[in-house]
Motif scaffolding. Sequence first.
Motif, PDB file in Angstrom:
ATOM      1  N   ARG A  39      -7.098   9.952 -12.400  1.00  0.00           N
ATOM      2  CA  ARG A  39      -5.972   9.279 -12.751  1.00  0.00           C
ATOM      3  C   ARG A  39      -5.590   9.399 -12.003  1.00  0.00           C
ATOM      4  O   ARG A  39      -5.214   7.389 -11.108  1.00  0.00           O
ATOM      5  N   PRO A  40      -5.664   9.314 -10.126  1.00  0.00           N
ATOM      6  CA  PRO A  40      -4.761   8.840  -9.234  1.00  0.00           C
ATOM      7  C   PRO A  40      -5.862   8.149  -8.273  1.00  0.00           C
ATOM      8  O   PRO A  40      -5.210   7.038  -7.689  1.00  0.00           O
ATOM      9  N   GLU A  41      -6.993   8.243  -8.574  1.00  0.00           N
ATOM     10  CA  GLU A  41      -7.403   7.291  -7.760  1.00  0.00           C
ATOM     11  C   GLU A  41      -7.496   5.753  -8.581  1.00  0.00           C
ATOM     12  O   GLU A  41      -7.791   4.929  -8.252  1.00  0.00           O
ATOM     13  N   ILE A  42      -8.045   6.178 -10.373  1.00  0.00           N
ATOM     14  CA  ILE A  42      -7.571   4.229 -10.499  1.00  0.00           C
ATOM     15  C   ILE A  42      -6.372   4.251 -10.022  1.00  0.00           C
ATOM     16  O   ILE A  42      -6.199   2.856  -9.903  1.00  0.00           O
ATOM     17  N   ALA A  43      -5.363   4.719 -10.445  1.00  0.00           N
ATOM     18  CA  ALA A  43      -3.875   4.278  -9.632  1.00  0.00           C
ATOM     19  C   ALA A  43      -3.805   4.208  -8.473  1.00  0.00           C
ATOM     20  O   ALA A  43      -3.199   2.939  -8.422  1.00  0.00           O
ATOM     21  N   ALA A  44      -4.906   4.361  -7.228  1.00  0.00           N
ATOM     22  CA  ALA A  44      -5.239   3.910  -6.311  1.00  0.00           C
ATOM     23  C   ALA A  44      -5.253   2.158  -5.715  1.00  0.00           C
ATOM     24  O   ALA A  44      -4.665   1.554  -5.618  1.00  0.00           O
ATOM     25  N   HIS A  45      -6.447   2.251  -7.273  1.00  0.00           N
ATOM     26  CA  HIS A  45      -7.091   1.153  -7.400  1.00  0.00           C
ATOM     27  C   HIS A  45      -6.162  -0.098  -8.064  1.00  0.00           C
ATOM     28  O   HIS A  45      -5.765  -1.471  -7.122  1.00  0.00           O
ATOM     29  N   LEU A  46      -5.279   0.238  -8.807  1.00  0.00           N
ATOM     30  CA  LEU A  46      -4.625  -0.853  -9.022  1.00  0.00           C
ATOM     31  C   LEU A  46      -3.607  -0.982  -8.205  1.00  0.00           C
ATOM     32  O   LEU A  46      -2.699  -1.995  -8.368  1.00  0.00           O
ATOM     33  N   GLU A  47      -2.810  -0.558  -8.188  1.00  0.00           N
ATOM     34  CA  GLU A  47      -1.686  -0.107  -6.829  1.00  0.00           C
ATOM     35  C   GLU A  47      -1.758  -1.538  -5.559  1.00  0.00           C
ATOM     36  O   GLU A  47      -1.698  -2.596  -5.378  1.00  0.00           O
ATOM     37  N   VAL A  48      -3.507  -1.191  -5.403  1.00  0.00           N
ATOM     38  CA  VAL A  48      -3.773  -2.263  -3.878  1.00  0.00           C
ATOM     39  C   VAL A  48      -4.311  -3.418  -4.370  1.00  0.00           C
ATOM     40  O   VAL A  48      -4.061  -4.016  -3.484  1.00  0.00           O
ATOM     41  N   ALA A  49      -4.900  -3.695  -5.675  1.00  0.00           N
ATOM     42  CA  ALA A  49      -4.897  -4.599  -5.750  1.00  0.00           C
ATOM     43  C   ALA A  49      -4.317  -5.797  -5.971  1.00  0.00           C
ATOM     44  O   ALA A  49      -3.209  -5.983  -6.240  1.00  0.00           O
ATOM     45  N   THR A  50      -4.914  -7.215  -5.328  1.00  0.00           N
ATOM     46  CA  THR A  50      -4.260  -8.247  -5.454  1.00  0.00           C
ATOM     47  C   THR A  50      -3.684  -8.885  -6.673  1.00  0.00           C
ATOM     48  O   THR A  50      -3.403 -10.267  -6.496  1.00  0.00           O
ATOM     49  N   SER A  51      -5.103  -8.695  -7.694  1.00  0.00           N
ATOM     50  CA  SER A  51      -4.845  -9.181  -8.620  1.00  0.00           C
ATOM     51  C   SER A  51      -5.859  -8.337 -10.240  1.00  0.00           C
ATOM     52  O   SER A  51      -6.127  -7.437  -9.607  1.00  0.00           O
TER      53      SER A  51
END
Length: 82
Positions: A39-51
């Motif tokens: 979950r933290p890895e998924i959240a990190a991907h969602l946080e930094v993605a520009t779209s």
Amino acid sequence: QVLSSAVGKEIEPVTSKVSLEPADSLMLCTDGLTKHLSRPEIAAHLEVATSAEAACRGLVEGTLDAGGSDNVTVVVARFGEA
């Protein structure tokens, strides 16, 4: 009908309502993603993605980099994003 045919039994979907703020993300994925990313890895991907598209690509790449032993499907929608 299609989903119950694939599962092989009658199912009852669970629905709920949530309040969204601008820039919130919603993600729908198969277990191929959650087998390899926490979950933290998924959240990190969602946080930094520009779209939303970048989020999907990053999550699939992250899954493959982590061993990707199953099919992975990811859909991301961002509230308030053009």
